[in-house]
Design a protein around this motif. Structure first.
Motif, short mmCIF file in Angstrom:
data_model
loop_
_atom_site.label_atom_id
_atom_site.label_comp_id
_atom_site.label_asym_id
_atom_site.label_seq_id
_atom_site.Cartn_x
_atom_site.Cartn_y
_atom_site.Cartn_z
N ASN A 1 11.78 60.02 120.98
CA ASN A 1 10.62 60.88 120.94
C ASN A 1 9.49 59.61 120.87
O ASN A 1 8.54 60.10 121.42
CB ASN A 1 10.65 61.24 119.22
CG ASN A 1 9.00 61.43 118.79
OD1 ASN A 1 8.60 62.41 119.23
ND2 ASN A 1 8.85 60.57 117.76
N ARG A 2 9.47 58.47 120.29
CA ARG A 2 8.57 57.39 120.44
C ARG A 2 8.23 57.13 121.95
O ARG A 2 7.05 57.31 122.31
CB ARG A 2 9.02 56.11 119.80
CG ARG A 2 8.05 55.05 119.92
CD ARG A 2 8.31 53.90 119.23
NE ARG A 2 9.34 53.44 119.51
CZ ARG A 2 10.78 53.13 118.80
NH1 ARG A 2 10.69 53.72 117.49
NH2 ARG A 2 11.68 52.63 119.27
N PHE A 3 9.05 56.85 122.79
CA PHE A 3 8.78 56.56 124.01
C PHE A 3 8.50 57.78 124.77
O PHE A 3 7.71 57.64 125.85
CB PHE A 3 10.32 56.32 124.70
CG PHE A 3 10.22 55.65 126.06
CD1 PHE A 3 9.92 54.12 126.23
CD2 PHE A 3 10.27 56.19 127.35
CE1 PHE A 3 9.96 53.51 127.20
CE2 PHE A 3 10.14 55.71 128.46
CZ PHE A 3 9.99 54.15 128.63
N LYS B 1 6.64 60.25 123.66
CA LYS B 1 5.13 60.33 123.13
C LYS B 1 4.12 59.56 124.00
O LYS B 1 3.22 59.77 124.37
CB LYS B 1 5.18 60.31 121.65
CG LYS B 1 5.52 61.38 120.92
CD LYS B 1 4.58 62.22 120.28
CE LYS B 1 5.29 63.73 119.90
NZ LYS B 1 5.97 63.66 118.67
N TRP B 2 4.84 58.28 123.96
CA TRP B 2 3.96 57.14 124.87
C TRP B 2 3.80 57.69 126.41
O TRP B 2 2.55 57.69 126.99
CB TRP B 2 4.67 56.01 124.85
CG TRP B 2 4.20 54.68 125.62
CD1 TRP B 2 2.91 54.38 125.66
CD2 TRP B 2 4.93 54.02 126.70
NE1 TRP B 2 2.64 53.32 126.42
CE2 TRP B 2 3.88 53.09 127.34
CE3 TRP B 2 6.18 54.10 127.19
CZ2 TRP B 2 4.06 52.23 128.20
CZ3 TRP B 2 6.53 53.40 128.31
CH2 TRP B 2 5.58 52.34 128.65
N CYS B 3 4.76 58.18 126.72
CA CYS B 3 4.83 58.70 128.27
C CYS B 3 3.64 59.71 128.40
O CYS B 3 2.64 59.92 129.29
CB CYS B 3 6.12 59.39 128.73
SG CYS B 3 7.24 57.98 128.88
N ILE C 1 1.13 60.29 126.59
CA ILE C 1 -0.41 60.04 126.43
C ILE C 1 -0.72 59.13 127.72
O ILE C 1 -1.80 58.90 127.91
CB ILE C 1 -0.61 59.16 125.12
CG1 ILE C 1 0.01 57.89 125.13
CG2 ILE C 1 -0.40 60.14 123.92
CD1 ILE C 1 -0.42 56.73 123.96
N ARG C 2 0.17 58.85 128.50
CA ARG C 2 0.11 57.92 129.61
C ARG C 2 -0.09 58.94 130.93
O ARG C 2 0.25 58.44 132.21
CB ARG C 2 0.95 56.83 130.11
CG ARG C 2 0.88 55.71 128.83
CD ARG C 2 -0.51 54.79 128.95
NE ARG C 2 -0.57 53.92 128.03
CZ ARG C 2 -1.26 53.97 126.89
NH1 ARG C 2 -1.67 55.22 126.54
NH2 ARG C 2 -1.38 53.15 125.86
N ASN C 3 0.14 60.14 130.79
CA ASN C 3 0.33 61.12 132.00
C ASN C 3 1.44 60.85 132.79
O ASN C 3 1.53 61.00 133.92
CB ASN C 3 -1.20 61.13 132.88
CG ASN C 3 -1.20 62.10 133.98
OD1 ASN C 3 -0.72 63.39 133.22
ND2 ASN C 3 -1.73 61.92 134.86
N ALA C 4 2.51 60.63 132.11
CA ALA C 4 3.74 60.17 132.97
C ALA C 4 5.05 61.46 132.57
O ALA C 4 4.92 61.70 131.21
CB ALA C 4 4.23 58.99 132.25
N ASN C 5 5.54 61.77 133.31
CA ASN C 5 6.31 63.03 133.24
C ASN C 5 7.83 62.56 132.75
O ASN C 5 8.96 62.51 133.29
CB ASN C 5 6.73 63.75 134.71
CG ASN C 5 7.59 65.00 134.64
OD1 ASN C 5 7.45 65.59 133.47
ND2 ASN C 5 8.10 65.15 135.54
N ALA C 6 7.84 62.61 131.38
CA ALA C 6 9.04 62.09 130.86
C ALA C 6 10.23 62.94 131.03
O ALA C 6 10.06 64.37 130.59
CB ALA C 6 8.90 61.87 129.16
N GLY C 7 11.52 62.64 131.10
CA GLY C 7 12.81 63.37 131.47
C GLY C 7 13.79 63.08 130.37
O GLY C 7 14.96 62.81 131.02
#
Lengths: 245, 245
Positions: B80-82, B84-86, B88-94
């Motif tokens: 979750n933490r990682f 959420k960070w992605c 707010i950095r406009n990174a496409n977390a998968g």
């Protein structure tokens, strides 16, 4: 416990073997880790031969540690041994299911960490290969792992031939929650990841990969959604193949 | 490393708190464990209040350690933490998939064992509660764990108020395999489990439970097929609920 506090991953090893008695002693002492119902639901396959390292190497993306270390250890969740014992005792074993996989994997990982601590205290260097669960079927076939076993972690181990910088860690406030989980605000995330994002090494990664920020290096280059989804499928199929699902 | 070699589970604790600075220091030092891509995919929920211990207790089968320990630690796999960070950095977390769960659970368990070693070295006693994955939804709701987190291990910790015997362990030949996995013959299993089966305490278990042998105590009383299958189902549903499957 300075060996825990000063710990770093070692990827380059001297061309010098680990005496078999020393390795066995470390693997035995590590078994003091907590284990479910004292069942010790793990096995370790010890790879020393060049031939077997060669075979394992592609399943670890040919990372040089596999062929460069005197010893490669594949730690496996193992409900096979216990189940076989139940069978010869006329006991109705019921460990061919997902919970039993999780229990055995947990036993295995506690044991792995205990081994690493003891090995590092003895002056050895270790590298944890997370790739073990990426293409598990290849490792299962190479090491002839029977049903109700599963490769969980690979550790390369040897006498250190490098002395790298210790990597950064998050401030502990990042992962400690009082009484209940407190979810993260954007502001908190900025603080938590600030140090990591400002590191020169990480800023270089961003530049070299042509990304806007470090998070995108993770999501677009290192651990992509597409790869994660494909490997999730592969792992679930391997769990079925091994009788855990 | 005598604390690892002499380790035993401690279930009874003195009525004496653990200073918060000491606990935080141990939880921070433990973060030196290996972690995938240095992402530190874990969180710890610290339970000190009697009210929260009361709420957690039934999900650990009311084992007395939960209410008897000054501190109960629930270690959670945390993407979750990682993620959420992605975001707010406009990174496409998968990371909403099974492989990511396994990666985070692995990080968590290495961290748990490192914490236990450090805590024991500092004179504290610990007990690993495997029950954490038996009824995960109860713990998830009690500790308000968001999606992409999952409770993996609970450790009760405190100053020891007992000094039990060290339990037996299998001979190391039982779980070390050279080059490939060598499956077990009935004869080898007899040898591997001989010591455990002959222990007076275990022979008593067999008698008290009216069973033929120790294996049947495990399969018919302690860890039954029926329970394992029901709890497997519950865990898979909880993984879906948390977004990992």
């Amino acid at each position: 416990m300075t060996s825990i506090i000063n710990r770093k991953t070692i990827r380059k090893y001297k061309n010098e073997d680990i005496p078999i008695e020393q390795l066995e002693s470390l693997l035995f002492k590590a078994s003091r880790a907590a284990t479910m119902g004292n069942m010790q639901l793990y096995s370790v396959v010890v790879t020393r031969s060049a031939e077997m390292k060669e075979k394992l190497s592609p399943f670890h993306f040919n990372q040089p540690m596999v062929k460069g270390a005197p010893v490669v250890l594949t730690f496996c969740a193992d409900f096979n041994r216990f189940t076989k014992w139940c069978e010869i005792r006329n006991a109705n074993a019921g460990y061919d299911n997902f919970l039993s996989f999780i229990n055995a994997a947990s036993d295995t990982l506690l044991y792995v960490q205990n081994f690493c601590t003891l090995a590092e205290e003895a002056g050895l260097g270790t590298c944890y290969l997370g790739t073990t669960v990426y293409q598990p079927m290849g490792i299962i076939e190479t090491l002839k792992l029977p049903k109700l076993t599963f490769p969980i972690a690979t550790i390369t181990v040897g006498w250190p031939d490098e002395d790298p910088e210790q990597p950064d860690r998050l401030p502990y406030q990042a992962y400690i929650h009082e009484e209940t989980y407190h979810d993260y605000t954007p502001n908190q995330l900025d603080i938590i990841y600030y140090f990591k994002e400002q590191l020169e090494e990480n800023m270089n990664f961003v530049k070299v990969n042509g990304k806007e920020n470090l998070a995108q290096v993770f999501t677009d280059c290192r651990y992509t959604k597409k790869d994660n989804e494909a490997m999730s499928q592969g792992m679930l199929e391997a769990l079925k193949h091994q009788g855990f699902l």
